[in-house]
Write a protein that holds these residues in place. Structure first.
Motif, PDB file in Angstrom:
ATOM      1  N   ARG A  51     -16.399  13.920 -13.993  1.00 15.22           N
ATOM      2  CA  ARG A  51     -17.227  12.768 -13.642  1.00 15.22           C
ATOM      3  C   ARG A  51     -18.222  12.447 -14.741  1.00 15.22           C
ATOM      4  O   ARG A  51     -18.354  11.292 -15.165  1.00 15.22           O
ATOM      5  N   TYR A  52     -18.921  13.465 -15.231  1.00 10.99           N
ATOM      6  CA  TYR A  52     -19.927  13.242 -16.276  1.00 10.99           C
ATOM      7  C   TYR A  52     -19.268  12.833 -17.582  1.00 10.99           C
ATOM      8  O   TYR A  52     -19.726  11.920 -18.269  1.00 10.99           O
ATOM      9  N   SER A  55     -17.914   9.280 -17.370  1.00 10.49           N
ATOM     10  CA  SER A  55     -19.018   8.328 -17.361  1.00 10.49           C
ATOM     11  C   SER A  55     -19.582   8.130 -18.767  1.00 10.49           C
ATOM     12  O   SER A  55     -19.834   6.993 -19.196  1.00 10.49           O
ATOM     13  N   THR A  59     -19.256   4.607 -20.800  1.00  9.06           N
ATOM     14  CA  THR A  59     -20.505   3.963 -21.202  1.00  9.06           C
ATOM     15  C   THR A  59     -20.550   3.729 -22.707  1.00  9.06           C
ATOM     16  O   THR A  59     -20.978   2.666 -23.172  1.00  9.06           O
ATOM     17  N   ASP A 222     -19.230   4.206 -12.639  1.00  9.58           N
ATOM     18  CA  ASP A 222     -20.241   5.218 -12.912  1.00  9.58           C
ATOM     19  C   ASP A 222     -20.656   5.174 -14.377  1.00  9.58           C
ATOM     20  O   ASP A 222     -20.259   6.025 -15.183  1.00  9.58           O
ATOM     21  N   VAL A 227     -25.344   7.282 -13.123  1.00  8.63           N
ATOM     22  CA  VAL A 227     -25.109   8.689 -12.795  1.00  8.63           C
ATOM     23  C   VAL A 227     -26.436   9.448 -12.782  1.00  8.63           C
ATOM     24  O   VAL A 227     -26.681  10.277 -11.896  1.00  8.63           O
TER      25      VAL A 227
END
Length: 270
Positions: A51-52, A55, A59, A222, A227
């Motif tokens: 997820r991180y 993201s 981005t 996200d 986040v």
């Protein structure tokens, strides 16, 4: 000695600002990032947890795409406005820079009015092709919102640089048989490189950290600022939010440092 004391007085406000708004907050942020259950491994998890990592990757790609599109659009517009005088020019410049007055939330709301479920584009496409086209809440909506936010900031920088360009260099290149594209490549763009580097870094940093627009539009995306927000508010995970904030700051700082280095190494045109 009097000059030495006067210099100290002049530097005192800057020292207070650096201490109160940079050193102390960053120090506290670093302590918070290492105080969670994972400790300093929280930084590693940003790259190991999907997820991180996703993201951050999305981005950065969005910020790079925004920067590239902003520089292309603003370079063309800046040269057009800097090299020509025509009735209504001041009004055009004022309209192009008008979005500077809007916060990110307002920009996001305007994108919803344009490409939301009840937006202008959806209404027109529903009437013409029978399908309600909605893009405001997707990566496309964010991209358009970031463009709207970035172009006014970049175009002012590039206009100032374009107005300083020596017209005799362009005329000399033209007299030697250079066409428009060659003049751009060999004369104009090299002269604008320092401004392009600094403006591009500003655009990238703005897109990386934009929260208001993302908060309004990123309902299913996200991006990194969102986040950080969800980790701090919904998950009440202050240590991970702090670690994510530090990584975001390092990425934008690296972009700004690279731009400064690149602009200082660009040879002068001529």
């Amino acid at each position: 000695m009097p000059n030495h004391r006067f210099n100290i007085v002049l530097l005192l406000p800057l020292a207070v600002f650096v201490l109160a708004f940079l050193i102390l907050p960053l120090g506290q942020l670093s302590v918070t990032a290492g105080s969670g259950e994972q400790g300093l491994m929280a930084f590693v998890s940003i790259l190991t947890e999907e997820r991180y990592r996703t993201s951050l990757f999305v981005t950065m790609l969005l910020a790079l795409a925004t920067t590239l599109a902003t520089l292309i659009t603003s370079t063309i517009a800046a040269q057009t406005l800097a090299g020509r005088r025509f009735p209504g020019r001041s009004l055009v410049v004022a309209l192009l820079t008008f979005p500077l007055a809007f916060p990110g939330v307002v920009v996001g709301f305007m994108i919803i009015l344009l490409g939301g479920r009840l937006g202008l584009v959806g209404t027109l496409t529903k009437a013409t092709i029978g399908t309600n086209v909605v893009f405001a809440y997707s990566i496309v909506g964010l991209f358009i919102g970031y463009l709207y936010f970035s172009i006014p900031r970049v175009i002012l920088t590039l206009m100032a640089a374009a107005e300083k360009l020596d017209p005799s260099l362009v005329e000399a290149a033209r007299s030697l048989g250079a066409g428009p594209f060659m003049i751009q490549r060999d004369v104009v763009l090299p002269a604008l490189y320092p401004a392009l580097f600094s403006a591009g870094a500003l655009s990238f940093a703005t897109a990386m950290g934009a929260f208001g627009t993302a908060f309004t539009l990123a309902t299913s995306i996200d991006v990194f600022p969102m986040v950080i927000y969800t980790e701090f508010t919904l998950a009440t995970n202050a240590s991970m939010a702090a670690a994510l904030s530090i990584v975001l700051g390092l990425v934008t700082w690296a972009a700004l440092a690279l731009a400064r280095s690149g602009s200082s190494q660009v040879p002068a045109a001529g």
